[in-house]
Design an enzyme around this catalytic site. Structure first.
Site, PDB file in Angstrom:
ATOM      1  N   ALA A  80       0.826  -1.211   0.000  1.00 56.31           N
ATOM      2  CA  ALA A  80       0.000   0.000   0.000  1.00 56.31           C
ATOM      3  C   ALA A  80       0.857   1.256   0.000  1.00 56.31           C
ATOM      4  O   ALA A  80       0.418   2.316  -0.413  1.00 56.31           O
ATOM      5  CB  ALA A  80      -0.894  -0.012   1.231  1.00 56.31           C
ATOM      6  N   LYS A  81       2.064   1.156   0.488  1.00 57.39           N
ATOM      7  CA  LYS A  81       3.002   2.289   0.547  1.00 57.39           C
ATOM      8  C   LYS A  81       2.352   3.529   1.147  1.00 57.39           C
ATOM      9  O   LYS A  81       2.464   4.630   0.622  1.00 57.39           O
ATOM     10  CB  LYS A  81       3.615   2.547  -0.827  1.00 57.39           C
ATOM     11  CG  LYS A  81       4.379   1.308  -1.341  1.00 57.39           C
ATOM     12  CD  LYS A  81       5.241   1.602  -2.539  1.00 57.39           C
ATOM     13  CE  LYS A  81       6.104   0.409  -2.936  1.00 57.39           C
ATOM     14  NZ  LYS A  81       5.361  -0.732  -3.502  1.00 57.39           N
ATOM     15  N   ARG A  82       1.701   3.335   2.285  1.00 56.91           N
ATOM     16  CA  ARG A  82       1.044   4.432   2.976  1.00 56.91           C
ATOM     17  C   ARG A  82       2.024   5.164   3.886  1.00 56.91           C
ATOM     18  O   ARG A  82       3.193   4.779   4.008  1.00 56.91           O
ATOM     19  CB  ARG A  82      -0.130   3.889   3.811  1.00 56.91           C
ATOM     20  CG  ARG A  82      -1.200   3.172   3.012  1.00 56.91           C
ATOM     21  CD  ARG A  82      -1.895   4.098   2.043  1.00 56.91           C
ATOM     22  NE  ARG A  82      -3.121   3.508   1.488  1.00 56.91           N
ATOM     23  CZ  ARG A  82      -3.219   2.911   0.296  1.00 56.91           C
ATOM     24  NH1 ARG A  82      -2.180   2.809  -0.490  1.00 56.91           N
ATOM     25  NH2 ARG A  82      -4.377   2.431  -0.106  1.00 56.91           N
TER      26      ARG A  82
END
Lengths: 272, 272
Positions: A95-97
């Site tokens: 998700a690379k949040r």
């Protein structure tokens, strides 16, 4: 899932393969498009066929969000299917949040509690208070971007920050975060030679390594520099496995590709 | 929406206020919880009551994802409601995404095409090829994180990279990206004194400034250093407006808070 359970699964299956579920409706076999939920049908077939060869699955969240509510439903069904049928598998929300504290907590709840993923990928740019809310979840793993596999990694990640590259700075600083034992790191396979330096900073951590295959990384090189006392590597392959064929035989073709990687991994683990 | 249309709206409304829709079911008025879609009902009432005082709305995507498919539906309904009823409003997906090329394209499609947001916030850590896929969309705006408003900003963003702070490096490097005219930047209000340096690097760009109010930033200071020839600022307030009251009067309370900020902005614009 605990790190120990992940390691046990790796030795049992003689594999540290993670399969990326980057499911694009324009690339999956045409006959699936008539189904009610083509993305879930595709994932289910891939997982059923390959689960004995892989220790983890990594849905790339962008590919689900791109289809809105329908895509989110496919994601929910996929993670539920894995958690019910193959609870031994390690699941990664790619998700690379990363956001300020209260927002990171909302993301953590979404992926760790509601969807019940074992781990999530996180960008480090916003620093400590954007990462620690994820680390607060017990037996959940926060996979911090360190050195990514794309060309743009050289824009900032490898720039010199006070005497060392930014990504090394990220590795070192993150070790002081609260609950840092829940950290893993993304390190691109296209930069295998960097791994020996990285292992000096984080000898014990698991590394998620994308870019073997489609992006040009080499499995032997990655293992040479990256393996540690508990294996410590999850090698991800997405397109090379799931799109091995776009015909009726897509699941069998995926097995063939996954088996090649698993056999190579077994050889490496045995010779070690 | 073009930048020119945004500027026209700012002068017409005498406001450069953006309202953050960080909607948390534990914080909204209890009587809304009986509705079929409490989040959308809340947003609708806030937007209807405040749209003449604000030029933009910024749903924080984490707060929708935290409720899964239901949350995603609330997000879709909210953005559709704005686009149909108040097409002059500038919409920001506060998503802080960023991934390798083909994945960034999927995120861009999700937010720019399917949901039809005017803009999205993006993290710079993965560099050029993670940002340019967003910039390829005409009359859509990519708001790059430069200097954020949280404490963790000092972990990496202000570290010295080859003679200047990392965030300045991000500003300068990003100017060379293809379609860089579609860039805006996130600059936290808690660091207003940094704005004069920032304006030397990007004199013409719009800045999205979170952190006025709840996070302690000061409107006058931000404007003193941040205003440019076309205003060039979007000041975001979330909790200070939308949670001004948790009673039946929540919309009226939000108007009161938004009006205070709009009046202060009008004064600044008039005296300029």
């Amino acid at each position: 899932m605990t790190t120990q359970e992940l390691v046990q699964q790796i030795y049992k299956k003689k594999s540290f393969l993670c399969i990326g579920l980057d499911v694009d409706l324009t690339k999956i076999p045409k006959h699936l498009l008539d189904k009610e939920d083509p993305i879930f049908e595709f994932n289910k077939a891939i997982i059923d066929a390959t689960h004995h060869l892989a220790v983890g699955y990594k849905p790339n969240i962008a590919f689900y969000e791109a289809y809105g509510v329908k895509g989110w439903k496919s994601l929910e069904k996929t993670i539920q299917y894995i958690n019910i049928n193959y609870p031994e598998l390690f699941t990664i929300a790619d998700a690379k949040r990363g956001d300020i504290g209260n927002t990171s907590t909302m993301y953590a709840k979404a992926f760790f509690e509601d969807l019940a993923f074992d781990s999530i990928t996180i960008a480090p740019y916003m620093g400590k208070d954007s990462v620690e809310p994820f680390l607060a979840f017990k037996n959940k793993h926060t996979i911090l971007l360190a050195l990514t596999s794309n060309q743009g990694a050289f824009d900032f990640q490898t720039k010199n920050v006070e005497g060392k590259e930014l990504y090394k700075h990220v590795l070192e600083v993150s070790k002081s975060y609260k609950n840092a034992e829940n950290l893993m790191y993304v390190v691109g396979a296209t930069k295998a030679e960097y791994l020996s330096d990285i292992r000096k900073i984080i000898p014990d951590s698991f590394l998620l390594v994308p870019g073997v295959g489609a992006q040009g990384g080499n499995l032997d090189d990655v293992c040479k520099y990256g393996l540690n006392h508990q294996v410590g590597l999850l090698i991800n392959s997405s397109r090379g496995i799931i799109y091995a064929s776009d015909g009726l035989d897509y699941a069998e073709a995926a097995v063939k590709k996954a088996l090649e990687l698993q056999k190579a991994m077994e050889k490496i683990l045995t010779s070690k």
